[in-house]
Enzyme design. Sequence first.
Site, PDB file in Angstrom:
ATOM      1  N   CYS A 245       0.868  -1.186   0.000  1.00 55.53           N
ATOM      2  CA  CYS A 245       0.000   0.000   0.000  1.00 55.53           C
ATOM      3  C   CYS A 245       0.901   1.231   0.000  1.00 55.53           C
ATOM      4  O   CYS A 245       2.074   1.149  -0.388  1.00 55.53           O
ATOM      5  CB  CYS A 245      -0.973  -0.028   1.176  1.00 55.53           C
ATOM      6  SG  CYS A 245      -0.186  -0.001   2.805  1.00 55.53           S
TER       7      CYS A 245
ATOM      8  N   ARG B  18      -3.207  -0.651   5.580  1.00 49.44           N
ATOM      9  CA  ARG B  18      -3.843  -1.714   4.808  1.00 49.44           C
ATOM     10  C   ARG B  18      -2.954  -2.924   4.572  1.00 49.44           C
ATOM     11  O   ARG B  18      -3.389  -4.066   4.769  1.00 49.44           O
ATOM     12  CB  ARG B  18      -4.315  -1.165   3.447  1.00 49.44           C
ATOM     13  CG  ARG B  18      -5.457  -0.188   3.560  1.00 49.44           C
ATOM     14  CD  ARG B  18      -5.667   0.551   2.255  1.00 49.44           C
ATOM     15  NE  ARG B  18      -4.561   1.460   1.975  1.00 49.44           N
ATOM     16  CZ  ARG B  18      -4.375   2.141   0.852  1.00 49.44           C
ATOM     17  NH1 ARG B  18      -5.243   1.992  -0.128  1.00 49.44           N
ATOM     18  NH2 ARG B  18      -3.359   2.950   0.715  1.00 49.44           N
TER      19      ARG B  18
ATOM     20  N   ASP C 176      -8.356   3.607   1.419  1.00 48.60           N
ATOM     21  CA  ASP C 176      -7.437   3.938   2.512  1.00 48.60           C
ATOM     22  C   ASP C 176      -8.246   4.369   3.736  1.00 48.60           C
ATOM     23  O   ASP C 176      -8.963   5.370   3.679  1.00 48.60           O
ATOM     24  CB  ASP C 176      -6.529   5.073   2.047  1.00 48.60           C
ATOM     25  CG  ASP C 176      -5.375   5.314   3.000  1.00 48.60           C
ATOM     26  OD1 ASP C 176      -5.433   4.815   4.139  1.00 48.60           O
ATOM     27  OD2 ASP C 176      -4.430   5.999   2.591  1.00 48.60           O
TER      28      ASP C 176
HETATM   29  P1  4NP Z   1      -1.719   2.789   4.161  1.00 53.83           P
HETATM   30  O1  4NP Z   1      -2.349   4.111   4.793  1.00 53.83           O
HETATM   31  O2  4NP Z   1      -1.209   3.154   2.801  1.00 53.83           O
HETATM   32  O3  4NP Z   1      -2.868   1.869   4.114  1.00 53.83           O
HETATM   33  O4  4NP Z   1      -0.625   2.352   5.110  1.00 53.83           O
HETATM   34  C1  4NP Z   1      -1.644   5.306   4.949  1.00 53.83           C
HETATM   35  C2  4NP Z   1      -0.809   5.468   6.008  1.00 53.83           C
HETATM   36  C3  4NP Z   1      -0.137   6.651   6.169  1.00 53.83           C
HETATM   37  C4  4NP Z   1      -0.323   7.674   5.262  1.00 53.83           C
HETATM   38  C5  4NP Z   1      -1.161   7.510   4.198  1.00 53.83           C
HETATM   39  C6  4NP Z   1      -1.825   6.310   4.033  1.00 53.83           C
HETATM   40  N1  4NP Z   1       0.328   8.904   5.454  1.00 53.83           N
HETATM   41  O5  4NP Z   1       0.075   9.833   4.671  1.00 53.83           O
HETATM   42  O6  4NP Z   1       1.132   9.037   6.382  1.00 53.83           O
END
Ligand code: 4NP
Length: 158
Positions: free
Chosen positions: A11, A17, A126
């Site tokens: 991800c 995720r 997300d």
């Molecule tokens: P992930 O979610 O891609 O599912 O791990 C996120 C976690 C952190 C961030 C964005 C999406 N962030 O901008 O820090």
Amino acid sequence: MTSSPAILFVCLGNTCRSPLAEAAFRKAAAEAGLMAEADSAGTAAYHIGSAPDTRSIAVAAQNGADIAGYRGRQIAPEDYHRFTHIFALDSANLRDIRRLAPDAATATVALLLDEIDSRRGADVADPYYGDAAGFAVTWAEVDAAARALVRRLMAEEP
Ligand code: 4NP
């Protein structure tokens, strides 16, 4: 020669995720008796070395998986050889995975929800800016996809 599958879930941050997808797959593979490697990574470098989001740790625990010891990392060129399959959680991740691929990549790259016929082409949204209910939806989605993937891999075993 055959080798057991090695699956990487990717991800953006590797905190919300993809750790859940890794955990759901590990659980489904263990339940089915499938020998497979699993890991997760982010396309971005934001959370290298960090534990998963506390909301992901909580929803995993509610579903019998302990991910508190997982640590964030960024996808690396060797991942495209080390793993047989790389699954993107959403279409932006898929584009980034393809953009970052080295020339001689051997892994199959696809969207995770393509494993579920009725969800082909869909993103695992997300949940980062949402609440615990959003993380429960994420778990349900990655768990369904992981189970479908395990069924497919078992069927493909020689
Ligand atoms: P992930 O979610 O891609 O599912 O791990 C996120 C976690 C952190 C961030 C964005 C999406 N962030 O901008 O820090």
